[in-house]
Scaffold this motif. Structure first.
Motif, PDB file in Angstrom:
ATOM      1  N   ARG A   3       0.832  -1.210   0.000  1.00  0.00           N
ATOM      2  CA  ARG A   3       0.000   0.000   0.000  1.00  0.00           C
ATOM      3  C   ARG A   3       0.866   1.260   0.000  1.00  0.00           C
ATOM      4  N   ALA A   4       1.932   1.247   0.782  1.00  0.00           N
ATOM      5  CA  ALA A   4       2.833   2.413   0.820  1.00  0.00           C
ATOM      6  C   ALA A   4       3.442   2.657  -0.554  1.00  0.00           C
ATOM      7  N   LEU A   5       3.838   1.597  -1.229  1.00  0.00           N
ATOM      8  CA  LEU A   5       4.440   1.759  -2.556  1.00  0.00           C
ATOM      9  C   LEU A   5       3.420   2.237  -3.587  1.00  0.00           C
ATOM     10  N   LEU A   6       2.189   1.755  -3.500  1.00  0.00           N
ATOM     11  CA  LEU A   6       1.141   2.257  -4.403  1.00  0.00           C
ATOM     12  C   LEU A   6       0.938   3.763  -4.204  1.00  0.00           C
ATOM     13  N   CYS A   7       0.861   4.181  -2.956  1.00  0.00           N
ATOM     14  CA  CYS A   7       0.665   5.606  -2.654  1.00  0.00           C
ATOM     15  C   CYS A   7       1.878   6.428  -3.076  1.00  0.00           C
ATOM     16  N   LEU A   8       3.069   5.884  -2.837  1.00  0.00           N
ATOM     17  CA  LEU A   8       4.292   6.593  -3.222  1.00  0.00           C
ATOM     18  C   LEU A   8       4.382   6.734  -4.739  1.00  0.00           C
ATOM     19  N   HIS A   9       3.975   5.708  -5.449  1.00  0.00           N
ATOM     20  CA  HIS A   9       3.966   5.757  -6.920  1.00  0.00           C
ATOM     21  C   HIS A   9       3.098   6.925  -7.400  1.00  0.00           C
ATOM     22  N   ALA A  10       1.921   7.059  -6.802  1.00  0.00           N
ATOM     23  CA  ALA A  10       1.019   8.163  -7.169  1.00  0.00           C
ATOM     24  C   ALA A  10       1.640   9.513  -6.813  1.00  0.00           C
ATOM     25  N   LEU A  11       2.230   9.605  -5.631  1.00  0.00           N
ATOM     26  CA  LEU A  11       2.860  10.860  -5.212  1.00  0.00           C
ATOM     27  C   LEU A  11       3.968  11.270  -6.163  1.00  0.00           C
ATOM     28  N   LEU A  12       4.819  10.336  -6.544  1.00  0.00           N
ATOM     29  CA  LEU A  12       5.928  10.672  -7.443  1.00  0.00           C
ATOM     30  C   LEU A  12       5.418  11.097  -8.821  1.00  0.00           C
ATOM     31  N   GLY A  13       4.314  10.532  -9.262  1.00  0.00           N
ATOM     32  CA  GLY A  13       3.708  10.984 -10.514  1.00  0.00           C
ATOM     33  C   GLY A  13       3.224  12.417 -10.400  1.00  0.00           C
ATOM     34  N   GLU A  14       2.612  12.742  -9.277  1.00  0.00           N
ATOM     35  CA  GLU A  14       2.134  14.113  -9.043  1.00  0.00           C
ATOM     36  C   GLU A  14       3.301  15.089  -8.921  1.00  0.00           C
TER      37      GLU A  14
END
Length: 156
Positions: A90-101
């Motif tokens: 879950r942390a990696l999924l959220c981090l992936h989205a953050l880095l895209g933003e």
């Protein structure tokens, strides 16, 4: 504080940061948080993630290094608040989205940069965020492969 909560706080702060100086400060915070998460996973995460996590730590550190560090109170540094990383997936999924933003926010600043130094600073930070995101994507792939192999091992 849990990694997921910190990432979500970083995403909200980035979305509400307004002008370029605020955006750059939040981008720096996001990269610093990615560096801390990578470091935590490299030391105590699932063994199959450790190499990629170390790479994430280095890349996110480069992302911080190309930006001017914001003048923050130590209590406001998100990375320093990281105490738990219970759910790596879950942390990696959220981090992936953050880095895209982060990449999108930096692109917006670069496209309207008044000077060449800011433009190139943003370009280098975009590159670091994209490469960091690639590492996160690879870690997610490895977690999925591990989870897929677990039922087979239990049947075997």
């Amino acid at each position: 504080m849990d990694a997921v909560r910190l990432i979500l706080a970083s995403r909200r702060a980035l979305a509400g940061s307004g002008e370029a100086p605020g955006i750059l400060a939040e981008v720096w915070q996001a990269q610093s948080l990615a560096q801390a998460i990578g470091s935590r996973l490299a030391v105590s995460g699932p063994p199959e993630l450790r190499g990629e996590a170390l790479g994430l730590t280095e890349l996110a550190g480069r992302g911080c290094g190309v930006l001017d560090a914001p003048d923050l109170d130590p209590d406001d540094l998100l990375a320093a608040q990281l105490t738990e990383l219970d759910d790596a997936h879950r942390a990696l999924l959220c981090l992936h989205a953050l880095l895209g933003e982060v990449g999108i926010a930096l692109l917006g600043i670069a496209s309207t940069a008044a000077d060449e130094a800011t433009y190139w600073q943003c370009m280098e930070a975009i590159d670091a965020a994209d490469e960091s995101r690639d590492r996160v994507r690879e870690m997610l792939r490895r977690l999925a492969a591990r989870d897929e192999a677990l039922p087979e091992a239990e049947l075997g």
